[in-house]
Design an enzyme around this catalytic site. Structure first.
Site, mmCIF file in Angstrom:
data_model
loop_
_atom_site.group_PDB
_atom_site.id
_atom_site.type_symbol
_atom_site.label_atom_id
_atom_site.label_comp_id
_atom_site.label_asym_id
_atom_site.label_seq_id
_atom_site.Cartn_x
_atom_site.Cartn_y
_atom_site.Cartn_z
ATOM 1 N N LYS A 9 25.433 -11.405 -6.321
ATOM 2 C CA LYS A 9 25.260 -12.539 -5.420
ATOM 3 C C LYS A 9 24.196 -12.232 -4.358
ATOM 4 C CE LYS A 9 29.940 -14.409 -6.093
ATOM 5 N NZ LYS A 9 31.230 -14.733 -5.411
ATOM 6 N N TYR A 49 30.363 -23.617 -9.872
ATOM 7 C CA TYR A 49 31.632 -23.670 -9.142
ATOM 8 C C TYR A 49 32.388 -24.984 -9.340
ATOM 9 C CZ TYR A 49 30.612 -19.231 -6.855
ATOM 10 O OH TYR A 49 30.369 -17.906 -6.615
ATOM 11 N N ASN A 112 31.289 -11.738 -1.141
ATOM 12 C CA ASN A 112 31.996 -10.724 -1.936
ATOM 13 C C ASN A 112 31.143 -10.116 -3.055
ATOM 14 O OD1 ASN A 112 32.107 -12.968 -3.541
ATOM 15 N ND2 ASN A 112 34.327 -13.011 -3.754
ATOM 16 N N GLU A 126 29.859 -19.980 -18.726
ATOM 17 C CA GLU A 126 28.905 -19.495 -17.727
ATOM 18 C C GLU A 126 27.660 -18.882 -18.380
ATOM 19 O OE1 GLU A 126 31.502 -17.024 -15.372
ATOM 20 O OE2 GLU A 126 32.576 -18.773 -14.599
HETATM 21 P P1 GTP Z 1 34.029 -15.335 -8.542
HETATM 22 O O1 GTP Z 1 33.878 -14.154 -9.453
HETATM 23 O O2 GTP Z 1 32.959 -15.422 -7.491
HETATM 24 O O3 GTP Z 1 34.259 -16.631 -9.288
HETATM 25 O O4 GTP Z 1 35.336 -15.026 -7.704
HETATM 26 P P2 GTP Z 1 36.840 -15.122 -8.187
HETATM 27 O O5 GTP Z 1 36.955 -15.582 -9.610
HETATM 28 O O6 GTP Z 1 37.461 -13.813 -7.815
HETATM 29 O O7 GTP Z 1 37.373 -16.259 -7.211
HETATM 30 P P3 GTP Z 1 37.392 -17.838 -7.405
HETATM 31 O O8 GTP Z 1 36.727 -18.246 -8.676
HETATM 32 O O9 GTP Z 1 38.774 -18.293 -7.133
HETATM 33 O O10 GTP Z 1 36.477 -18.320 -6.184
HETATM 34 C C1 GTP Z 1 35.066 -18.389 -6.299
HETATM 35 C C2 GTP Z 1 34.447 -17.946 -4.990
HETATM 36 O O11 GTP Z 1 34.793 -18.856 -3.970
HETATM 37 C C3 GTP Z 1 34.947 -16.585 -4.511
HETATM 38 O O12 GTP Z 1 34.167 -15.521 -5.008
HETATM 39 C C4 GTP Z 1 34.853 -16.702 -3.000
HETATM 40 O O13 GTP Z 1 33.544 -16.334 -2.532
HETATM 41 C C5 GTP Z 1 35.047 -18.176 -2.758
HETATM 42 N N1 GTP Z 1 36.440 -18.412 -2.379
HETATM 43 C C6 GTP Z 1 37.527 -18.463 -3.187
HETATM 44 N N2 GTP Z 1 38.649 -18.714 -2.490
HETATM 45 C C7 GTP Z 1 38.239 -18.824 -1.202
HETATM 46 C C8 GTP Z 1 38.927 -19.077 0.014
HETATM 47 O O14 GTP Z 1 40.160 -19.258 0.058
HETATM 48 N N3 GTP Z 1 38.153 -19.123 1.154
HETATM 49 C C9 GTP Z 1 36.809 -18.917 1.132
HETATM 50 N N4 GTP Z 1 36.124 -18.982 2.289
HETATM 51 N N5 GTP Z 1 36.132 -18.676 0.003
HETATM 52 C C10 GTP Z 1 36.832 -18.621 -1.143
#
Ligand code: GTP
Ligand code: MG
Length: 149
Positions: A9, A49, A112, A126
């Protein structure tokens, strides 16, 4: 063989972590089959997303992945989707194992460092969003016979 989509990222690029994170993926034994350095536009960010559309963090998260170039990658290996998620650590770096990529390099859920597909079906979706089939390279890698049966 199973494939996953991983993205370094904007914060990983801006903080100069690209080489160190790619090294961890290579060290694990995964095989790189596609890689590009790109600027994500709004249409691609929103498609990426899409599952989070309507949530409060959708717009900031879309803005974040558009905020600087990223490294888009496809990695291959036995059980690579789940193993890569394990190596990445929990979504919120504050809860991630300190030995994981997010645990080592991150502090905040909205910065992250790395994205990884959460299932084989997500990986297929993806990979197709970011790569044309001809951009994925089929080759033999030295030592791959020693990684799995
Ligand atoms: P990715 O590998 O980035 O998809 O992360 P993930 O699969 O571990 O998480 P998810 O797909 O649920 O969420 C996608 C992204 O949205 C995350 O990497 C975070 O940066 C962001 N995100 C998810 N949940 C939250 C939340 O509760 N608050 C905030 N601020 N960001 C979130
Ligand atoms: Mg996700």
């Amino acid at each position: 063989m199973e494939r996953t989509f991983l993205m370094l990222k904007p914060d990983a690029v801006q903080r100069g972590l690209v080489g160190r994170i790619v090294a961890k993926l290579e060290d694990k034994g995964f095989k790189l089959v596609g890689m590009k350095f790109i600027q994500v536009d709004r249409a691609l960010a929103e498609a990426h997303y899409a599952e989070h559309k309507g949530k409060g963090f959708f717009e900031p998260t879309v803005a974040y992945i558009m905020s600087s170039p990223v490294v888009a990658m496809v990695w291959q290996g036995k059980n690579v989707v789940a193993l890569a998620r394990e190596l990445m650590g929990a979504t919120n770096p504050a809860n991630a194992n300190p030995g994981s990529i997010r645990g080592k390099y991150g502090m905040d859920i909205s910065r992250n460092v790395i994205h990884g597909s959460d299932s084989v079906a997500s990986a297929e979706r993806e990979i197709a969003l970011y790569f044309k089939p001809e951009e994925l390279v089929d080759y033999t890698k030295a030592g791959e016979d020693w990684l799995s049966e």
